[in-house]
Design a protein around this motif. Sequence first.
Motif, PDB file in Angstrom:
ATOM      1  N   ILE A   1       0.820  -1.203   0.000  1.00 47.65           N
ATOM      2  CA  ILE A   1       0.000   0.000   0.000  1.00 47.65           C
ATOM      3  C   ILE A   1       0.857   1.257   0.000  1.00 47.65           C
ATOM      4  N   ALA A   2       1.951   1.252   0.758  1.00 53.20           N
ATOM      5  CA  ALA A   2       2.803   2.445   0.840  1.00 53.20           C
ATOM      6  C   ALA A   2       3.318   2.823  -0.544  1.00 53.20           C
ATOM      7  N   ASP A   3       3.775   1.846  -1.307  1.00 51.47           N
ATOM      8  CA  ASP A   3       4.280   2.115  -2.644  1.00 51.47           C
ATOM      9  C   ASP A   3       3.153   2.526  -3.584  1.00 51.47           C
ATOM     10  N   ASP A   4       1.989   1.897  -3.416  1.00 57.25           N
ATOM     11  CA  ASP A   4       0.833   2.237  -4.255  1.00 57.25           C
ATOM     12  C   ASP A   4       0.392   3.682  -4.007  1.00 57.25           C
ATOM     13  N   VAL A   5       0.425   4.106  -2.746  1.00 56.36           N
ATOM     14  CA  VAL A   5       0.045   5.479  -2.415  1.00 56.36           C
ATOM     15  C   VAL A   5       1.027   6.469  -3.040  1.00 56.36           C
ATOM     16  N   LEU A   6       2.315   6.168  -2.952  1.00 56.01           N
ATOM     17  CA  LEU A   6       3.317   7.046  -3.557  1.00 56.01           C
ATOM     18  C   LEU A   6       3.123   7.143  -5.065  1.00 56.01           C
ATOM     19  N   SER A   7       2.855   6.007  -5.682  1.00 57.38           N
ATOM     20  CA  SER A   7       2.648   5.995  -7.136  1.00 57.38           C
ATOM     21  C   SER A   7       1.422   6.808  -7.516  1.00 57.38           C
ATOM     22  N   ALA A   8       0.320   6.624  -6.766  1.00 55.29           N
ATOM     23  CA  ALA A   8      -0.917   7.364  -7.044  1.00 55.29           C
ATOM     24  C   ALA A   8      -0.704   8.864  -6.838  1.00 55.29           C
ATOM     25  N   PHE A   9       0.033   9.204  -5.789  1.00 58.19           N
ATOM     26  CA  PHE A   9       0.282  10.613  -5.505  1.00 58.19           C
ATOM     27  C   PHE A   9       1.163  11.238  -6.582  1.00 58.19           C
ATOM     28  N   ARG A  10       2.114  10.463  -7.068  1.00 54.35           N
ATOM     29  CA  ARG A  10       2.987  10.978  -8.146  1.00 54.35           C
ATOM     30  C   ARG A  10       2.189  11.226  -9.421  1.00 54.35           C
ATOM     31  N   ARG A  11       1.245  10.330  -9.727  1.00 59.12           N
ATOM     32  CA  ARG A  11       0.465  10.450 -10.959  1.00 59.12           C
ATOM     33  C   ARG A  11      -0.636  11.498 -10.870  1.00 59.12           C
ATOM     34  N   LYS A  12      -1.295  11.545  -9.718  1.00 59.09           N
ATOM     35  CA  LYS A  12      -2.506  12.360  -9.605  1.00 59.09           C
ATOM     36  C   LYS A  12      -2.393  13.495  -8.589  1.00 59.09           C
ATOM     37  N   GLY A  13      -1.219  13.664  -8.002  1.00 59.73           N
ATOM     38  CA  GLY A  13      -1.055  14.636  -6.926  1.00 59.73           C
ATOM     39  C   GLY A  13      -1.635  16.011  -7.188  1.00 59.73           C
ATOM     40  N   PRO A  14      -1.431  16.594  -8.377  1.00 60.78           N
ATOM     41  CA  PRO A  14      -1.968  17.947  -8.620  1.00 60.78           C
ATOM     42  C   PRO A  14      -3.491  18.021  -8.565  1.00 60.78           C
ATOM     43  N   TYR A  15      -4.156  16.871  -8.715  1.00 59.90           N
ATOM     44  CA  TYR A  15      -5.615  16.867  -8.775  1.00 59.90           C
ATOM     45  C   TYR A  15      -6.272  16.368  -7.490  1.00 59.90           C
ATOM     46  N   ILE A  16      -5.462  16.011  -6.495  1.00 57.31           N
ATOM     47  CA  ILE A  16      -6.017  15.463  -5.253  1.00 57.31           C
ATOM     48  C   ILE A  16      -6.517  16.602  -4.375  1.00 57.31           C
ATOM     49  N   VAL A  17      -7.799  16.549  -4.052  1.00 55.62           N
ATOM     50  CA  VAL A  17      -8.442  17.565  -3.220  1.00 55.62           C
ATOM     51  C   VAL A  17      -8.999  16.942  -1.952  1.00 55.62           C
TER      52      VAL A  17
END
Length: 591
Positions: free
Chosen positions: A458-474
Motif C-alpha cells: 500500500i505504501a508504494d501504491d500510495v506514492l505511485s498514485a500521488f505521483r500520478r494524480k497529486g496535482p488533482y487530489i483535493v
Amino acid sequence: MKNIFISVVYFKAAPLIKTGYLNPIQAGRALGRHAFPEAIGDDTGVNISEKNVSWNELTALYWMRHNVDAEFYGLMHYRRLLVFAEKPPKRLAFSEVTEREIERYGWKDDLIEKACEGADILTPQMRDIYLPGLPEVLMSAGEFYAHQHHAKDMEIVEEIVKARFPAIYPFLVQVLAGRKVFFNSITVMRKPLFQEYCDFLFETLETAEQRIDTSGYDPYQKRIWGFLSEYLTNAYVHYAKAVHDARVRELPLTWGMRPRPQVAPEEVLETARRKRDAVAARATAEGDDINVVLSVDDRYAPHAAVTMLSALKTTETPGRLRFFILNGGNISEANRSKLTETVTAAGGRLEFADIDDRDLRFLPLNRDYVSIATYYRLVMHRYLPAEVDKAIYIDADTIVVEPLENLWDIDLEGHPVAGAPDDAGFHQARRLQLSADHRYFNAGVMVFDIARFREMDIADDVLSAFRRKGPYIVSQDQDLLNILFENDAKILPLSWNAGTRIYRANPLEPSYSEEEAYEAARAPSIVHFTDVKKPWHTKCTHPFTELYWDYRNLTPWAETAGEARKRRLIQKARKLLRARDRRFERTVSGA
C-alpha cells in the motif's frame, strides 16, 4: 413561423418550462426511452434523433435547424437556462419550477423579446476554467479538454476546421489557448448567424465522426460530440463577433439542482429513535468480533463517543463490537478515560492505536479542518492486532441507526474495500480522470479487508498514485482510495453513508441516483454529517441534530440544561427563518 424559438431540451420528464417562445423539446425521442408527451419530439421531419446517446442535446439543435423557421433560435437545457430578468438574481440555483422561479429568472416572453432586441447573440457568461475543487489552478480550454476527454479528438477537429472553415479556425485557436469559455452550447442567435453556426458545427462534427473511432470509449466519453460542440460554439461566437460585427450579450446562467428527497425530517428522526428504543434486551456476545475503527484527535473525542455509543445502543450484541481509535498520540489521558468509560458502560470494548504519522506528512492537507489523522486508515493494517483481518472504518461525525452487524455481514465479493457512492462523485471522478465505470465512493464509512491490505504494498501504491494524480487530489485519502481501488470496490447501499446533501437540494453531481437518495433519506443506516455545519454547531439544522444530542447527553460531554435550551431556541429561530424549508415541509405533508 415564430419570431423567437428557443428549445428547452429534455431527456426525461421533469418540471415543464414553457411559454410562447420557450419550447420543451424531447431529445432522442426516436429511441423510445422515456415518454414525455408534453414536449415536442425531435424525431419528426429531417432529424438525427436516433443519435442522441452520443450527440445529446445536439439532436434537438439539428431538428430545429431543419424544421423550424424563426427570426431568433435558441438552445437551453431544462437544468441550464439563461436568465432574462432585467435585474439578475443573487441566487442562480433552483430545485423546482414555480411562479417564483419564473419571475426570478425572467422566463417570460416579453423579457426574452427585450433581451433579443439589443443583441444578435445571447450566451451564458464566460467563466474561468478549472477542475472541480481546484479554483486556484486555472487551465486553458485546450488543457481542460485534454484532461477531461481524449486529446487526439480535439486535434482531429482542429484539422477539420482548419481545412474546411479557415476563417473560423483562428478563433478556435483563440478559444483553446484562452482560459475563459461558456459551457453547454447554450446560445440564442439571430437567424443568419444561427444557420451559419449550425452548418459549421454539424459539418465539422459529421466529418469528425467518420475519422474518430469511439468503439473503445466508455459511456461518458462516447458523448464526445456534445463535448466538442461546446468549444466549437465558443469559437463561432468569437468569429461572429469579430467578422460579422455581431452584438454579443452575456447573461447569467441558472442551474437546476437535484431536488431534496420527499421525506419529512421530523418523521425520519422519530423513526430512528423508535428503532433504537425497540432494540431487544442485551444478549451475550455470540459470533466473531466486529472490528470498528475510527481516526480521532483530542478535539473530536466527544463526537467519537457519540458515534460509538450510537453503534452500541442499536445492536443486540454490544459485546461483539470491538472499537479501535487510531490517533497520533494526541488524545489526552482524561479523554481516553472518558471514551473508555462510555464504551465499556454500554457493553463494548475499546483499544487505542498510536500512529507514527511521520511517513504520511508528505500527503496534502487541502482543507483547514482536516488533519493528518484522515490518512491513518491507509496504514491501519500495520497497527491493528494480527488477528484483525477485517474492519469497518467510520468517521467520528456519524450516528449509527441500524445494527452494524448488517454492514459487517455484507459480502465484499473479493474486493479489498467497500464504500457508498459520494454526493459529488461524478465531478470528483472526472477531476481524477477515473473510469466512468467507477462509482466514486465516500470514505467516511467503509469496510476494509485488512488481510488483503497486509498482502499489498500500500505504501508504494500510495506514492505511485500521488505521483500520478497529486496535482488533482483535493479530498485527501478519499481521493487516494478511489484511485487505488478504481473499479475494484464493492459499492455499498447509500443508506450506510447517508450524507447531509441527501436532506437538501444538491447542486453537485452525485454518483448515486435520485431513487437511491430517496431510500437513504427515508431509512438511513448510518447518518454522516458531511457538511461543515455539524450538529454541535448552533447553525446546524440537520434533521438528525437532536439524535446526536440524544447520545451526547449520555456521555461525559453532556450539555447543561441551560445550554440545551439556548441551542434549541437558536435552531428553532433559524428554521422559522428558512422560507424554503417551510415550503418543502408543506409539500411533503400535502403529498
